[in-house]
Design an enzyme around this catalytic site. Sequence first.
Site, PDB file in Angstrom:
ATOM      1  N   ASN A 105      -4.248  -4.228  -0.157  1.00  0.00           N
ATOM      2  CA  ASN A 105      -2.996  -4.715   0.922  1.00  0.00           C
ATOM      3  C   ASN A 105      -3.359  -3.967   2.241  1.00  0.00           C
ATOM      4  OD1 ASN A 105      -1.605  -6.135  -0.948  1.00  0.00           O
ATOM      5  ND2 ASN A 105       0.060  -4.917  -1.322  1.00  0.00           N
ATOM      6  N   GLN A 106      -3.644  -4.521   3.312  1.00  0.00           N
ATOM      7  CA  GLN A 106      -3.902  -4.015   4.584  1.00  0.00           C
ATOM      8  C   GLN A 106      -2.812  -4.459   5.446  1.00  0.00           C
ATOM      9  OE1 GLN A 106      -6.129  -1.653   5.079  1.00  0.00           O
ATOM     10  NE2 GLN A 106      -6.401  -1.421   2.985  1.00  0.00           N
ATOM     11  N   TYR A 136      -2.349   4.920   6.621  1.00  0.00           N
ATOM     12  CA  TYR A 136      -3.422   3.841   6.813  1.00  0.00           C
ATOM     13  C   TYR A 136      -4.792   4.176   7.219  1.00  0.00           C
ATOM     14  CZ  TYR A 136       0.623   0.804   6.800  1.00  0.00           C
ATOM     15  OH  TYR A 136       1.793   0.007   6.716  1.00  0.00           O
ATOM     16  N   ARG A 165      -0.203 -10.844  -0.671  1.00  0.00           N
ATOM     17  CA  ARG A 165       0.036  -9.466  -0.850  1.00  0.00           C
ATOM     18  C   ARG A 165       0.242  -8.994  -2.355  1.00  0.00           C
ATOM     19  NH1 ARG A 165       1.403  -5.075   2.657  1.00  0.00           N
ATOM     20  NH2 ARG A 165       3.182  -3.844   1.709  1.00  0.00           N
ATOM     21  N   LYS A 166      -0.247  -7.916  -2.759  1.00  0.00           N
ATOM     22  CA  LYS A 166       0.179  -7.276  -4.209  1.00  0.00           C
ATOM     23  C   LYS A 166       1.600  -7.027  -3.849  1.00  0.00           C
ATOM     24  CE  LYS A 166      -3.221  -4.312  -3.876  1.00  0.00           C
ATOM     25  NZ  LYS A 166      -4.141  -3.326  -4.234  1.00  0.00           N
ATOM     26  N   CYS A 208      -5.450  -8.492   1.690  1.00  0.00           N
ATOM     27  CA  CYS A 208      -4.188  -9.226   2.291  1.00  0.00           C
ATOM     28  C   CYS A 208      -3.763  -8.407   3.609  1.00  0.00           C
ATOM     29  CB  CYS A 208      -3.147  -9.317   1.554  1.00  0.00           C
ATOM     30  SG  CYS A 208      -1.512  -9.478   2.265  1.00  0.00           S
ATOM     31  N   ASP A 258      -8.139  -1.227  -7.036  1.00  0.00           N
ATOM     32  CA  ASP A 258      -7.276  -0.929  -5.781  1.00  0.00           C
ATOM     33  C   ASP A 258      -8.220   0.116  -4.981  1.00  0.00           C
ATOM     34  OD1 ASP A 258      -5.108  -0.454  -3.779  1.00  0.00           O
ATOM     35  OD2 ASP A 258      -4.613   1.386  -4.945  1.00  0.00           O
ATOM     36  N   ARG A 259      -7.817   0.280  -3.534  1.00  0.00           N
ATOM     37  CA  ARG A 259      -8.781   0.596  -2.813  1.00  0.00           C
ATOM     38  C   ARG A 259      -8.365   2.334  -2.608  1.00  0.00           C
ATOM     39  NH1 ARG A 259      -9.422  -0.286   3.604  1.00  0.00           N
ATOM     40  NH2 ARG A 259      -7.956   1.758   3.767  1.00  0.00           N
ATOM     41  N   ASP A 260      -6.992   2.432  -1.565  1.00  0.00           N
ATOM     42  CA  ASP A 260      -6.437   3.621  -1.337  1.00  0.00           C
ATOM     43  C   ASP A 260      -5.902   4.269  -2.434  1.00  0.00           C
ATOM     44  OD1 ASP A 260      -7.305   2.861   1.032  1.00  0.00           O
ATOM     45  OD2 ASP A 260      -5.365   2.978   2.046  1.00  0.00           O
TER      46      ASP A 260
HETATM   47 ZN   LIG Z   1      -1.211 -11.857   2.221  1.00  0.00          ZN
END
Ligand SMILES: [Zn+2]
Length: 180
Positions: free
Chosen positions: A55-56, A23, A105-106, A93, A12-14
């Site tokens: 997820n973005q 964000y 999306r997760k 996503c 995962d990123r963040d």
């Molecule tokens: Zn998506």
Amino acid sequence: MEANKRGILLLDRDGVINREQGYVWQWANWQWEEGIFDIATLATKRGYPMVVITNQGGIAKGLYHAVDVEALHAEMKAGFADNGTPIVDVFYCPHHPEHQICLCRKPNTLLFQRALAQQGADAARSFMIGDQPRDMLPAKRLGIKALYVGHKPEAMYDHRFDSVKAVYQWLEEHLPDQSR
Ligand SMILES: [Zn+2]
């Protein structure tokens, strides 16, 4: 487990690669998590390609654009490459359920399946590190080992940690060597 197939490390990123602070879409707001380069170095040494799944939803909300995320991810990938521990893929996503329903999306599993397929990887030999229950759920569904950094009681996981650094200490002891 499938013979001859290796595992990958999904990140995962963040909250795992960079500090969670709302964000993040500008490099100026990027702070590396303590221990992430130790994990990357270990994973690379032991033969695990690394793939980021994030997820973005800020894109769907109009807070920032896909080009911003892609520029940020180019900086992130450069940081890993400079450490000698390249990231092989980044999947994000761009959707948000307030705007559209999607499959990527997760906690949906699609991006995890794509990562496994593109790397020809075995889910049972793979690991996911995340700080949200939605990171853990797709990993558990696919039989990927779910390493959770956090305290939410609803989270499903295989192992729980208080910090990214603690994940490194666990991996150092438990990550099988598939480099040869
Ligand atoms: Zn998506």
